[in-house]
Design an enzyme around this catalytic site. Structure first.
Site, PDB file in Angstrom:
ATOM      1  N   ASN A   1      62.112 -81.781 -23.092  1.00 48.04           N
ATOM      2  CA  ASN A   1      61.715 -82.359 -24.373  1.00 48.04           C
ATOM      3  C   ASN A   1      62.298 -83.743 -24.519  1.00 48.04           C
ATOM      4  O   ASN A   1      63.349 -84.067 -23.974  1.00 48.04           O
ATOM      5  CB  ASN A   1      62.133 -81.453 -25.538  1.00 48.04           C
ATOM      6  CG  ASN A   1      63.539 -81.729 -26.035  1.00 48.04           C
ATOM      7  OD1 ASN A   1      63.776 -82.682 -26.787  1.00 48.04           O
ATOM      8  ND2 ASN A   1      64.496 -80.912 -25.599  1.00 48.04           N
TER       9      ASN A   1
ATOM     10  N   CYS B   1      74.183 -88.426 -28.150  1.00 48.55           N
ATOM     11  CA  CYS B   1      73.291 -89.465 -28.674  1.00 48.55           C
ATOM     12  C   CYS B   1      73.675 -90.811 -28.080  1.00 48.55           C
ATOM     13  O   CYS B   1      74.846 -91.092 -27.886  1.00 48.55           O
ATOM     14  CB  CYS B   1      73.422 -89.594 -30.182  1.00 48.55           C
ATOM     15  SG  CYS B   1      73.355 -88.043 -31.031  1.00 48.55           S
TER      16      CYS B   1
ATOM     17  N   GLY C   1      72.425 -72.073 -23.630  1.00 45.57           N
ATOM     18  CA  GLY C   1      71.648 -72.464 -22.456  1.00 45.57           C
ATOM     19  C   GLY C   1      70.870 -71.311 -21.852  1.00 45.57           C
ATOM     20  O   GLY C   1      71.439 -70.479 -21.143  1.00 45.57           O
TER      21      GLY C   1
HETATM   22  C1  LIG Z   1      62.847 -79.137 -28.540  1.00 42.85           C
HETATM   23  C2  LIG Z   1      64.345 -79.202 -28.567  1.00 42.85           C
HETATM   24  C3  LIG Z   1      64.991 -79.959 -29.539  1.00 42.85           C
HETATM   25  C4  LIG Z   1      66.377 -80.043 -29.571  1.00 42.85           C
HETATM   26  N1  LIG Z   1      66.987 -80.779 -30.543  1.00 42.85           N
HETATM   27  C5  LIG Z   1      68.350 -80.847 -30.607  1.00 42.85           C
HETATM   28  C6  LIG Z   1      69.001 -81.567 -31.645  1.00 42.85           C
HETATM   29  O1  LIG Z   1      68.374 -82.151 -32.530  1.00 42.85           O
HETATM   30  N2  LIG Z   1      70.372 -81.603 -31.650  1.00 42.85           N
HETATM   31  C7  LIG Z   1      71.116 -80.942 -30.709  1.00 42.85           C
HETATM   32  O2  LIG Z   1      72.339 -80.990 -30.777  1.00 42.85           O
HETATM   33  N3  LIG Z   1      70.520 -80.234 -29.723  1.00 42.85           N
HETATM   34  C8  LIG Z   1      69.160 -80.173 -29.648  1.00 42.85           C
HETATM   35  N4  LIG Z   1      68.551 -79.431 -28.641  1.00 42.85           N
HETATM   36  C9  LIG Z   1      69.378 -78.739 -27.628  1.00 42.85           C
HETATM   37  C10 LIG Z   1      69.521 -77.253 -27.939  1.00 42.85           C
HETATM   38  O3  LIG Z   1      70.200 -77.056 -29.171  1.00 42.85           O
HETATM   39  C11 LIG Z   1      70.291 -76.525 -26.813  1.00 42.85           C
HETATM   40  O4  LIG Z   1      71.568 -77.077 -26.679  1.00 42.85           O
HETATM   41  C12 LIG Z   1      69.582 -76.602 -25.468  1.00 42.85           C
HETATM   42  O5  LIG Z   1      68.187 -76.537 -25.631  1.00 42.85           O
HETATM   43  C13 LIG Z   1      70.017 -75.511 -24.479  1.00 42.85           C
HETATM   44  O6  LIG Z   1      69.774 -74.224 -24.980  1.00 42.85           O
HETATM   45  P1  LIG Z   1      68.440 -73.349 -24.656  1.00 42.85           P
HETATM   46  O7  LIG Z   1      68.267 -73.332 -23.178  1.00 42.85           O
HETATM   47  O8  LIG Z   1      68.694 -72.000 -25.252  1.00 42.85           O
HETATM   48  O9  LIG Z   1      67.314 -74.067 -25.335  1.00 42.85           O
HETATM   49  C14 LIG Z   1      67.154 -79.343 -28.606  1.00 42.85           C
HETATM   50  C15 LIG Z   1      66.497 -78.574 -27.638  1.00 42.85           C
HETATM   51  C16 LIG Z   1      65.119 -78.495 -27.607  1.00 42.85           C
HETATM   52  C17 LIG Z   1      64.453 -77.659 -26.546  1.00 42.85           C
END
Ligand SMILES: Cc1cc2nc3c(=O)[nH]c(=O)nc-3n(C[C@H](O)[C@H](O)[C@H](O)COP(=O)(O)O)c2cc1C
Ligand SMILES: Cc1cc2nc3c(=O)[nH]c(=O)nc-3n(C[C@H](O)[C@H](O)[C@H](O)COP(=O)(O)OP(=O)(O)OC[C@H]3O[C@@H](n4cnc5c(N)ncnc54)[C@H](O)[C@@H]3O)c2cc1C
Ligand code: FES
Lengths: 313, 262
Positions: free
Chosen positions: A68, A129, A242
């Site tokens: 993303n 960021c 993750g």
């Molecule tokens: C579409 C999308 C948007 C995300 N937006 C943010 C965000 O705004 N702030 C943040 O700290 N992490 C953001 N993340 C990261 C997730 O919170 C998480 O750390 C990461 O996706 C790994 O976990 P997962 O494999 O369960 O998705 C985003 C992830 C995805 C997929």
């Protein structure tokens, strides 16, 4: 069966939270799940000003995961305080507000604007960021900048401060330790891994920003190793994130040292995933005769062969 | 009525062109709530590949059953093409903003490109029920790719000229307008982005009201990922979400991906 945990004044009924950016502002998924059965909700990153986000395409599915480049699209702190936060009060679960910024002042401004609002249980600080002053290098990339953000925010809040770490560094544990030294109450990891995908027919990258953040089941082994490394290095709680889809995935994170977990991408597949993970963990504990889920945290059995954790190809 | 996530019983799968299938499933709540132009989000695999659900327009409703039309192009649709009667599918819907079809216009022109025909059988019957005149225009790359038996009275355009007008469905649309000048029609269109961009230029230039049903990459379909952005035409660098603000939009409000400016 005890499933709850505390981090300072943050009290959660179970160890499963929704991950930032994958559950909107909390209410959008309400028709498809039971919010009150969650350990907590972490909001989409909130910034000082509204952000429209990146041009499309912002998403590309990959094998067992997705990329993303949303670009932190969010309504900004004023609209968040006015329109979103009131709806989160009284939903029966902990609310953790995730803050992002492109300068330390922006982080401070968002936190100070919200500090006295009702209904926020803790902060999660997204330091993945781009830092304008450091030429776009993210705050989470270096010990010094990660520490500086934590140091700036610590005296300005009485609420628990969770610093969310990026895995796109050589030694995440060092960065975690630096945040802990500056008074972070916990760290959460991993944010997404830098990745890319190409459309071979058009010869174009599949994301408008060329590279993006990889998440989903594909990243779980990386996330586990980073959480393991971090939990061994710091004494504050570590929240594992993750690729979690099932309760067993979550238990793996607990065993390697996570106090709690967050469910991200799999909420897109099924918005009830986080709740079913929480239920499944409880069931697993019952089966295993575990009375307090805390017993699983860091309970990994590693034979002492004298080998140093790492890798040898 | 809100959407539900439900286990739907598959009641039929039939092939309607060389690459398009019609899949029927029993989902009473979705069938009762669905409006033309809305979509459902379908889990195509119990495992993690594909990981994300796929969006499909609700192409028709029969009592407690819904039908979708899909073209076999990749991982998810290859799996869907293997579904059998009696299987269950996880389906979330109905989702999104439907076509604005209740307004007082008399003549509707439906413009479909390829699998973009999917939302139209449902809209077609709704418009006929309202006593409106409906002109379906259907485009495909070639004759064998035209979905059969899903919409009646259609006129065709094929890229290779193997059936109907030789050219795109937008050419067919313009030809239709030049030979029949109905009192300002209402246009409804669905298809690939370049086609929608071409049609949008055509209708905006003529001041014809038009609704576009858009596609985009989607991760969630319910407004929690911000992944399905489409550019708004009225404000610079602002985006709408295809899944919750759309998929059906007033052509004046958005700029389909690939079209410059706005
Ligand atoms: C579409 C999308 C948007 C995300 N937006 C943010 C965000 O705004 N702030 C943040 O700290 N992490 C953001 N993340 C990261 C997730 O919170 C998480 O750390 C990461 O996706 C790994 O976990 P997962 O494999 O369960 O998705 C985003 C992830 C995805 C997929
Ligand atoms: C609101 C909405 C409504 C929709 N309605 C319908 C509908 O009614 N009917 C319908 O059939 N579809 C519809 N779609 C599209 C649908 O959701 C799926 O995207 C589509 O079915 C393809 O899924 P798949 O898993 O088969 O293909 P995928 O495996 O996801 O592949 C998608 C396409 O990309 C190509 N591709 C994949 N990887 C690469 C690469 N690396 N390089 C180049 N090309 C690549 C594939 O060949 C294929 O053409 C809709 C989408 C939206 C957003
Ligand atoms: S697909 Fe997730 S917000 Fe639209």
């Amino acid at each position: 069966m005890k499933t709850d945990f505390r981090i300072g004044s943050l009290s959660c009924k179970n160890r499963v939270l929704t991950a930032s950016g994958t559950f909107g502002y909390g209410l959008e998924a309400a028709p498809y799940t039971t919010l009150a059965a969650l350990g907590g909700i972490v909001t989409k990153s909130v910034t000082k000003f509204p952000r429209a986000g990146n041009p499309p395409p912002r998403i590309a599915e990959t094998t067992g995961g997705m990329l993303n480049s949303i670009g932190l699209a969010n309504v900004g702190v004023e609209a968040f305080a006015r329109d979103k936060l009131p709806l989160l009060r009284g939903i029966g679960t902990a609310v953790i507000v995730n803050i992002a910024g492109s300068s330390i002042d922006e982080y401070i401004d968002v936190l100070e604007r919200l500090e006295h609002e009702q209904g926020i249980d803790a902060w999660e600080i997204n330091i993945s960021c781009p830092n304008v002053r450091e030429g776009g290098l993210h705050f989470g990339a270096k010990r010094e900048t990660a520490a500086a953000v934590t140091r700036a925010l610590r005296p300005r809040t009485r609420k628990p401060l969770i610093v969310k770490l990026t895995p796109n560094v050589t030694q995440v544990a060092e960065i975690a330790a630096a945040c802990a030294d500056e008074g972070a109450d916990a760290v959460s990891l991993i944010n997404t891994l830098v990745g890319m995908a190409v459309d071979v027919r058009t010869r174009r990258p599949r994301l408008s920003t060329v590279t993006g953040g990889l998440s989903g089941p594909a990243v779980k082994p990386v996330a586990l190793a980073k959480v393991y490394e971090t939990a061994r290095a710091v004494s504050i709680p570590v929240i594992g994130i993750g690729g979690i889809v099932t309760a067993m995935d979550a238990i793996e994170f607990l065993l390697v040292g996570a106090t709690a977990v967050q469910v991200g991408t799999s909420s897109f597949r099924d918005p009830d995933t986080a709740v079913s993970v929480a239920r499944g963990m409880e069931e697993f504990c019952r089966e295993q005769g575990v009375e307090d889920i805390k017993e699983l945290v860091g309970a990994l059995r590693v034979d002492d062969t004298g080998a140093v954790p790492g890798f040898i190809a | 009525m809100t959407a539900v996530d439900t286990d739907a019983l598959v009641t039929g799968l039939r092939q309607v062109s060389e690459s398009i299938f019609a899949l029927r499933f029993r989902a009473p709540h979705i069938a009762a709530a669905a409006q033309p132009g809305q979509f459902v989000n379908v889990l195509t695999s119990p495992f993690y590949d594909p990981l994300l659900r796929r969006a499909y327009s609700i192409s028709n409703v029969y009592g407690e059953e819904c039908e979708i039309l899909f073209a076999v192009v990749g991982k998810g649709t290859s799996l869907l093409a293997r579904v059998r009667e009696g299987d269950t599918l996880r389906v979330l819907g109905p989702l999104g903003r439907p076509f604005a079809c209740e307004e007082p216009f008399q003549t509707a022109i439906l413009v479909a490109g390829g699998i973009g025909i999917a939302p139209f059988p449902f809209l077609f019957s709704r418009l006929l029920d309202q006593g409106k005149t409906v002109i379906p225009l259907v485009g495909a790359r070639c004759s064998s790719l035209i979905a059969r038996g899903v919409i009646s009275g259609a006129r065709y355009a094929t890229d290779d000229g193997s059936e109907g007008c030789h050219g795109t469905v937008v050419d067919l649309f313009e030809e239709y307008l030049s030979t029949n000048e109905p009192v300002v029609p209402r246009v409804f269109a669905c298809g690939p982005n370049p086609m929608l961009a071409a049609l949008r230029r055509s209708v905006l230039g003529r001041g014809i009201p038009c609704e576009l049903s858009l596609e985009s990459e989607m991760a969630c379909g319910i407004g929690i990922c911000q992944g399905c952005a489409v550019k708004r035409s009225r404000e610079r660098d602002q985006y709408a979400l295809v899944c919750t603000d759309g998929p059906c939009f007033d052509a004046r409000d958005i700029v389909p991906l690939g079209e410059e400016g706005g």
